[in-house]
Design a protein around this motif. Structure first.
Motif, short mmCIF file in Angstrom:
data_model
loop_
_atom_site.label_atom_id
_atom_site.label_comp_id
_atom_site.label_asym_id
_atom_site.label_seq_id
_atom_site.Cartn_x
_atom_site.Cartn_y
_atom_site.Cartn_z
N LEU A 3 20.98 -2.25 25.94
CA LEU A 3 22.04 -2.19 24.92
C LEU A 3 21.70 -3.04 23.69
CD1 LEU A 3 25.41 -2.19 26.92
CD2 LEU A 3 24.14 -0.27 25.97
N GLU A 4 21.06 -4.18 23.92
CA GLU A 4 20.73 -5.03 22.78
C GLU A 4 19.79 -4.30 21.81
OE1 GLU A 4 19.29 -8.96 23.77
OE2 GLU A 4 20.20 -9.71 21.94
N LYS A 5 18.84 -3.58 22.39
CA LYS A 5 17.91 -2.83 21.54
C LYS A 5 18.67 -1.76 20.74
CE LYS A 5 13.63 -0.25 21.45
NZ LYS A 5 12.71 0.57 22.20
N LEU A 6 19.61 -1.12 21.42
CA LEU A 6 20.41 -0.09 20.73
C LEU A 6 21.19 -0.71 19.56
CD1 LEU A 6 21.46 2.83 20.60
CD2 LEU A 6 23.14 2.24 22.36
N LEU A 7 21.80 -1.87 19.84
CA LEU A 7 22.58 -2.57 18.81
C LEU A 7 21.68 -2.96 17.63
CD1 LEU A 7 25.52 -3.69 18.52
CD2 LEU A 7 24.68 -5.82 19.46
N HIS A 8 20.53 -3.56 17.93
CA HIS A 8 19.62 -3.98 16.85
C HIS A 8 19.08 -2.77 16.09
CE1 HIS A 8 19.98 -8.07 17.87
NE2 HIS A 8 19.04 -8.18 18.79
N SER A 9 18.84 -1.68 16.81
CA SER A 9 18.33 -0.48 16.13
C SER A 9 19.38 0.06 15.17
CB SER A 9 17.97 0.61 17.14
OG SER A 9 17.03 0.12 18.06
N GLU A 10 20.63 0.04 15.62
CA GLU A 10 21.70 0.55 14.74
C GLU A 10 21.87 -0.38 13.53
OE1 GLU A 10 25.02 2.63 16.28
OE2 GLU A 10 24.30 2.50 18.34
N PHE A 11 21.73 -1.68 13.77
CA PHE A 11 21.79 -2.65 12.67
C PHE A 11 20.74 -2.30 11.62
CE2 PHE A 11 20.42 -6.47 10.51
CZ PHE A 11 21.56 -7.20 10.30
N GLU A 12 19.51 -2.12 12.09
CA GLU A 12 18.43 -1.83 11.13
C GLU A 12 18.62 -0.49 10.45
OE1 GLU A 12 14.49 -2.66 12.76
OE2 GLU A 12 15.34 -4.57 13.45
N ALA A 13 19.16 0.47 11.20
CA ALA A 13 19.42 1.78 10.59
C ALA A 13 20.45 1.65 9.47
CB ALA A 13 19.91 2.75 11.67
N THR A 14 21.48 0.84 9.70
CA THR A 14 22.51 0.67 8.67
C THR A 14 21.92 0.00 7.44
OG1 THR A 14 24.24 0.56 10.33
CG2 THR A 14 24.79 -0.35 8.19
N GLU A 15 21.12 -1.04 7.66
CA GLU A 15 20.45 -1.70 6.52
C GLU A 15 19.64 -0.68 5.72
OE1 GLU A 15 19.15 -6.29 7.37
OE2 GLU A 15 17.80 -4.75 7.99
N THR A 16 18.92 0.16 6.44
CA THR A 16 18.03 1.10 5.75
C THR A 16 18.82 2.15 4.98
OG1 THR A 16 16.42 0.73 7.49
CG2 THR A 16 16.08 2.68 6.13
N VAL A 17 19.86 2.70 5.60
CA VAL A 17 20.59 3.75 4.86
C VAL A 17 21.34 3.16 3.67
CG1 VAL A 17 20.77 5.54 6.64
CG2 VAL A 17 22.48 3.71 6.59
N LEU A 18 21.85 1.93 3.82
CA LEU A 18 22.51 1.29 2.67
C LEU A 18 21.49 1.12 1.54
CD1 LEU A 18 24.64 -1.52 4.43
CD2 LEU A 18 25.57 0.39 3.10
N THR A 19 20.32 0.64 1.89
CA THR A 19 19.27 0.39 0.89
C THR A 19 18.83 1.71 0.24
OG1 THR A 19 18.58 -1.47 2.24
CG2 THR A 19 17.05 -0.77 0.52
N ASN A 20 18.67 2.75 1.07
CA ASN A 20 18.26 4.05 0.53
C ASN A 20 19.25 4.58 -0.50
OD1 ASN A 20 16.06 4.04 2.15
ND2 ASN A 20 16.86 5.45 3.69
N ARG A 21 20.52 4.18 -0.37
CA ARG A 21 21.52 4.64 -1.33
C ARG A 21 21.83 3.60 -2.39
NH1 ARG A 21 22.24 7.86 2.86
NH2 ARG A 21 23.37 9.84 2.69
#
Ligand code: PA5
Length: 442
Positions: free
Chosen positions: A365-383
């Motif tokens: 679960l921790e990996k899932l949480l950290h992956s989602e964190f990084e995904a959010t950072e990336t999509v925010l940055t992409n926009r």
């Protein structure tokens, strides 16, 4: 050893390549703000600044909490705003997420903790329904000593307690935390013989969590208040530099100020931790009530302030994130990551998993949480959404103490940058006065 929290603004640099130059170009305003804050500290106007260093308060709180732990099963904070939100923040970030539901020995015999910060009769009646008043202590907290919600609840509680335990034993069940110099509560406490804890005159409600306001309920529930205060003291020492790149609170304020000047009128704090949800509420009060002001200068009267918004990862990825990504580009995002948690859960393999979910098996679960964190950072940055990260080493007293102090200092610097008084709340006072009139007070 205290592991420092980190502010990482690399994603903000990806969105704004010239961010560092832009910050340098603000140096006139930054220097003025640093100087302004130094002067306030020298004039002892910033009471919260001294709170991590009060040895006598640490000792007093430990003694009182020890005696409460031995005598009571329930501890109820009765307060509102700055006299309640910090208590929730500490309790929910540092204690077990289902603390009150644990059996007594799993709580080390410590009392259950409740915070009554409402005058909704359903909630006030509801809490009374579940408590054995003979085994309950109420900590009535109000800096001003006269807030109508808190004092109304106090009067109801006192009445019920008197019926349950008798008038002569009331003083065993009520502790008053207030400013000794003003308001009604201190007078009542002296008359009734309640134990009274002091909130220093120069510490405002929303800056008071590291005073007896937040410390007593923390210590009663077994939180290590030395760890909390040492974490705060550590952050204080990290925030003395005049250079924003060597002072995390100044850096945080400057990033927010830069964003505000670019039209980011909403400041989103998004911890990837349910246990920091109450940190988000505490932050909202601190940022909104301190900075949402009318600025008066040679240019006239200008309304200023940034609207704070709390979101929680991962839950709000399924709620607010769509707006954050495709809606108006009027926000700056602070994502908070916890590097290491107390425990993790592996996602087990199971027969007949199709390819759609089979990838989950064997991960955790921790990996899932950290992956989602990084995904959010990336999509925010992409926009092109301005975002930066605060990374806490863990959810420990040292880390939470640092985080609390960081945000109080950030707010103080932001007040200087915006040119407003971050310590009053004139508009709220106006509403309080109207309430008094509607309720029949002269
Ligand atoms: O920050 C503040 O000063 C306010 O939000 C207060 O905390 C809130 O109004 C409650 O006031 P008091 O502690 O005086 O009851």
């Amino acid at each position: 050893m205290i592991v420092p929290l980190k502010i990482d603004y690399s994603k903000m640099l990806e969105v704004e390549g010239n961010l560092v130059d832009s910050i340098h170009s603000l140096s006139g305003e930054i220097d003025k703000s640093v100087e302004g804050l130094k002067q306030k500290i020298q004039r002892e106007e910033l009471g919260f600044y001294r709170l991590p260093f009060q040895e006598n308060v640490r000792k007093e709180i430990k003694e009182i909490s020890e005696s409460i732990r031995q005598r009571f099963e329930n501890f109820v904070v009765v307060g509102i705003g700055g006299s309640a939100l910090g208590n929730k923040l500490i309790h929910n970030s540092l204690n077990h997420p289902y603390y009150n539901l644990l059996p007594g020995d799993a709580r080390n015999g410590n009392p259950r903790i409740f915070v009554l910060d409402t005058v909704d009769p359903d909630m006030v009646r509801g809490i009374m329904d579940i408590l054995d008043l003979g085994k309950t202590v109420f900590n009535v907290i109000t800096k001003s000593g006269s807030t109508s919600e808190t004092m109304a609840n106090y009067l109801i509680i006192r009445n019920m307690l008197e019926r349950a335990v008798g008038k002569e034993r009331l003083k065993e069940h009520i502790i008053a935390t207030t400013d000794r110099g003003k308001g009604s509560l201190i007078k009542i406490a002296e008359k009734e013989g309640y134990q009274a804890l002091h909130i220093p005159e120069n510490v405002g409600g929303r800056y008071s969590v590291l005073s007896p306001v937040g410390l007593l309920s923390a210590a009663v529930s077994g939180v290590d208040i030395d760890g909390l205060l040492d974490g705060a003291a550590f952050m204080e020492s990290a925030c003395r530099d005049d250079n924003p790149f060597a002072n995390p609170a100044l850096l945080g304020a400057v990033l927010q100020y830069y964003a505000y000047r670019k039209g980011k009128t909403i400041s989103v704090v998004m911890p990837y931790s349910d246990r920091l949800g109450d940190f988000g509420d505490w932050y909202c009060q601190l940022w909104a009530e301190s900075l949402g002001k009318v600025k008066t200068d040679a240019g006239g009267r200008t309304p200023v302030g940034q609207t704070p918004l709390r979101a929680i990862g991962v839950r709000d990825q399924h709620s607010l994130l769509q707006l954050f990504l495709d809606g108006p580009n009027d926000k700056i995002f602070t994502l908070i990551k916890i590097a290491k948690r107390h425990g993790d859960l592996e996602i087990p393999a199971s027969e007949n998993l199709d390819r759609g979910i089979g990838y989950l098996a064997g991960n955790n679960l921790e990996k899932l949480l950290h992956s989602e964190f990084e995904a959010t950072e990336t999509v925010l940055t992409n926009r092109n959404r301005l975002n930066y990260r605060i990374e806490l080493p863990d959810l420990s007293e040292h880390s939470i103490g640092q985080l609390i102090f960081l945000y109080m200092m950030m707010t103080a610097y932001m007040g200087e940058l915006l040119g407003v008084d971050a310590y009053n709340q004139p508009a709220v006072e106006e509403g309080k006065r109207i309430t008094y009139r509607l309720m029949g007070r002269a």
